[in-house]
Scaffold this motif. Structure first.
Motif, mmCIF file in Angstrom:
data_model
loop_
_atom_site.group_PDB
_atom_site.id
_atom_site.type_symbol
_atom_site.label_atom_id
_atom_site.label_comp_id
_atom_site.label_asym_id
_atom_site.label_seq_id
_atom_site.Cartn_x
_atom_site.Cartn_y
_atom_site.Cartn_z
ATOM 1 N N GLY A 194 -23.476 11.798 -39.208
ATOM 2 C CA GLY A 194 -22.462 12.568 -39.550
ATOM 3 C C GLY A 194 -21.090 11.921 -39.623
ATOM 4 N N SER A 195 -21.098 10.735 -38.654
ATOM 5 C CA SER A 195 -19.840 10.162 -38.657
ATOM 6 C C SER A 195 -19.629 9.144 -40.156
ATOM 7 N N GLY A 196 -20.624 8.922 -40.733
ATOM 8 C CA GLY A 196 -20.642 8.311 -41.953
ATOM 9 C C GLY A 196 -20.027 9.150 -43.097
ATOM 10 N N ILE A 197 -20.658 10.366 -43.269
ATOM 11 C CA ILE A 197 -20.216 11.272 -44.214
ATOM 12 C C ILE A 197 -18.764 11.933 -44.044
ATOM 13 N N ALA A 198 -18.648 12.191 -42.486
ATOM 14 C CA ALA A 198 -17.008 12.345 -42.423
ATOM 15 C C ALA A 198 -16.266 11.539 -42.694
ATOM 16 N N THR A 199 -16.363 10.181 -42.421
ATOM 17 C CA THR A 199 -15.516 9.089 -42.796
ATOM 18 C C THR A 199 -15.271 9.020 -44.307
ATOM 19 N N SER A 200 -16.424 9.120 -45.080
ATOM 20 C CA SER A 200 -16.443 9.287 -46.598
ATOM 21 C C SER A 200 -15.671 10.421 -47.165
ATOM 22 N N LEU A 201 -15.701 11.487 -46.448
ATOM 23 C CA LEU A 201 -14.843 12.651 -47.094
ATOM 24 C C LEU A 201 -13.305 12.411 -46.826
ATOM 25 N N LEU A 202 -13.122 11.619 -45.959
ATOM 26 C CA LEU A 202 -11.596 11.254 -45.540
ATOM 27 C C LEU A 202 -11.000 10.305 -46.744
ATOM 28 N N SER B 28 -8.514 12.337 -53.713
ATOM 29 C CA SER B 28 -8.869 12.004 -54.920
ATOM 30 C C SER B 28 -8.788 13.220 -56.018
ATOM 31 N N LYS B 29 -8.450 12.974 -57.088
ATOM 32 C CA LYS B 29 -8.208 14.068 -58.037
ATOM 33 C C LYS B 29 -9.049 14.055 -59.558
ATOM 34 N N ALA B 30 -10.112 13.334 -59.056
ATOM 35 C CA ALA B 30 -11.436 13.112 -59.836
ATOM 36 C C ALA B 30 -11.936 14.367 -60.159
ATOM 37 N N LYS B 31 -12.578 14.582 -61.250
ATOM 38 C CA LYS B 31 -13.397 15.925 -61.590
ATOM 39 C C LYS B 31 -14.784 16.085 -60.584
ATOM 40 N N GLN C 201 -21.640 20.574 -44.451
ATOM 41 C CA GLN C 201 -20.893 21.736 -45.012
ATOM 42 C C GLN C 201 -19.542 21.601 -45.406
ATOM 43 N N LEU C 202 -18.993 20.587 -44.532
ATOM 44 C CA LEU C 202 -17.548 20.244 -45.056
ATOM 45 C C LEU C 202 -17.668 19.616 -46.336
ATOM 46 N N ALA C 203 -18.412 18.792 -46.891
ATOM 47 C CA ALA C 203 -18.468 18.436 -47.977
ATOM 48 C C ALA C 203 -18.700 19.367 -49.082
ATOM 49 N N LYS C 204 -19.676 20.260 -48.803
ATOM 50 C CA LYS C 204 -19.810 21.342 -49.948
ATOM 51 C C LYS C 204 -18.478 22.232 -50.299
#
Length: 334
Positions: free
Chosen positions: A176-184, A189-192, A216-219
Motif C-alpha cells: 500500500g505504501s508503495g502505491i501511495a508513494t507512486s501516486l505522489l 503529471s499532465k500526461a493523458k 481506490q485512490l489511484a482509481k
C-alpha cells in the motif's frame, strides 16, 4: 523580445540619459564668445560650410557613446530554440526489495539468479525501449521511498536502478505504501496516460495504508496500476552466507497474495500478471507499449550568436573619423 535580442537590455536605458548630458554639455560650450570692436567686421566674415557643419564632431562623439552602450547591452542573434516533441506516457516502476526477493528461483543460462536481479535486468531493458516516456522509480520494503522522480533522462534513471539492493530498507512488505508513494509522483503529471507497474513477491504486512485503499485512490486519480507477482510457488532455494563467507542454499517458502494483486489491477482498469519466469515477466511491457501516448514538449537549449563585435568595429571607425576631423577640418584654435 528585448531579452532575446540583448543579453542585458537594461543598459539601453542609459542611452537617453547620456544623450541629454551630451546636449547639456554642448549648450554650455556654446556660451563661450569673443569680443569684436565692430559688428560689421563679423558680418564680412560670412557663414562658411565649416561653421555650418561644426556640430558634426559632436554628433560622431554621441554616436560612439551610444554604440558603446549597445555593445555593453550584449546584442545577439537567436540561432536555434528547438522544441523537442515526443510521444510518451508517465510510468512509475515500483519494486519490492524485501528479503524474499533474494530467493534464487529464476534460472538464466543454467545459472540461478535472484528475483530482484532478474527484475532489475528486465526493467532495465524495458527502460531502454521506452525512449519517449517519463519514468520514475519507487522501491518498498517496510516502507516506500522514491529512488528517482519522473524524468526523461533514462541514463540517470538506470544509474539509480543499478544501486537498488536488498537490505537498505527494513525487511517487510508495504504494498500500500508503495502505491501511495507512486501516486505522489504522478499527482502533478499532465500526461493523458499515467500508470504504475508494481512488482512484488509477497503479502502486504507493513505500512499504514492498505493496498486496496491505495488502489481506490489511484482509481479516483485515473491512474492504472499493473501488478506483477514474481517468483515461483512452493519451496524455493534461498541463499544463505555462513560466518566464513561461504554461500549455500536453504529451502524456503514465501506467501503470495495474488487475490489482492488481481483486485488492485482490476479496480484501476489495468491487468495482473504472474511472472513465474523471465518471459512472463516481460509480457506486461508488451501491453504498456500498446497504451495511448501523450505529447511531451521539452524546451531545448537556446543558441545565440554575439553581435557586439560589429558595434565595437563601428566605434573604432567613428573614433578615428572624429580624431581626423577635429584635428583638420574642424580644428579649433584656443
Amino acid at each position: 523580445m528585448f531579452t532575446e535580442t540583448f543579453k542585458t537590455p537594461l543598459v539601453l536605458i542609459l542611452i537617453p540619459v547620456l544623450l541629454a548630458l551630451l546636449w547639456y554639455a554642448n549648450r554650455l560650450q556654446e556660451g563661450a564668445y569673443f569680443r569684436f570692436p565692430s559688428l560689421s567686421m563679423v558680418r564680412r566674415l560670412g557663414n562658411t560650410w565649416r561653421s555650418q557643419w561644426s556640430f558634426l564632431p559632436w554628433i560622431i562623439r554621441a554616436l560612439v557613446l551610444v554604440l558603446l552602450l549597445i555593445a555593453l547591452a550584449g546584442p545577439r542573434k537567436l540561432l536555434a530554440s528547438p522544441k523537442l516533441t515526443s510521444e510518451g506516457i508517465d510510468i512509475v516502476l515500483v519494486l519490492d526489495v524485501s528479503g524474499s526477493m533474494s530467493a534464487e528461483d529464476y534460472v538464466v543460462n543454467n545459472h540461478r539468479i535472484s528475483r530482484l536481479d532478474i527484475t532489475k535486468t528486465t526493467v532495465e531493458n524495458f527502460i531502454k525501449q521506452r525512449t519517449n516516456d517519463r519514468m520514475a522509480l519507487v522501491v518498498f520494503g517496510s516502507q516506500a521511498y522514491t529512488v528517482c522522480p519522473l524524468t526523461t533522462d533514462h541514463d540517470w534513471l538506470l544509474e539509480n536502478l543499478h544501486q537498488v539492493r536488498i537490505g537498505v530498507i527494513e525487511d517487510a512488505t508495504a504494498i500500500g505504501s508503495g502505491i501511495a508513494t507512486s501516486l505522489l509522483r504522478l499527482k502533478n503529471s499532465k500526461a493523458k496516460t499515467k500508470i504504475i507497474v508494481l512488482l512484488t513477491d509477497g503479502v502486504n504486512n507493513s505500512g499504514k495504508i492498505q493496498p486496496l485503499d491505495a488502489a481506490q485512490l489511484a482509481k479516483s486519480m485515473g491512474i492504472k496500476v499493473y501488478t506483477i507477482a514474481a517468483g515461483t510457488t512452493g519451496i524455493v532455494p534461498f541463499p544463505v552466507t555462513d560466518e566464513f563467507g561461504n554461500k549455500h542454499y536453504e529451502e524456503a517458502q514465501f506467501d503470495l497474495d495474488e487475490d489482492t494483486l488481481k483486485k488492485i489491477a482490476s479496480m484501476t482498469g489495468a491487468e495482473y500478471f504472474r511472472a513465474a519466469d523471465t518471459e512472463s515477466l516481460r509480457n506486461i511491457y508488451t501491453v504498456i507499449d500498446k497504451l495511448e501516448k501523450t505529447k511531451i514538449v521539452e524546451q531545448g537549449f537556446k543558441q545565440y550568436e554575439p553581435l557586439f563585435w560589429y558595434y565595437l568595429d563601428a566605434v573604432f571607425v567613428l573614433l578615428a573619423l572624429e580624431i581626423i576631423l577635429t584635428n583638420s577640418l574642424f580644428l579649433k584654435i584656443p
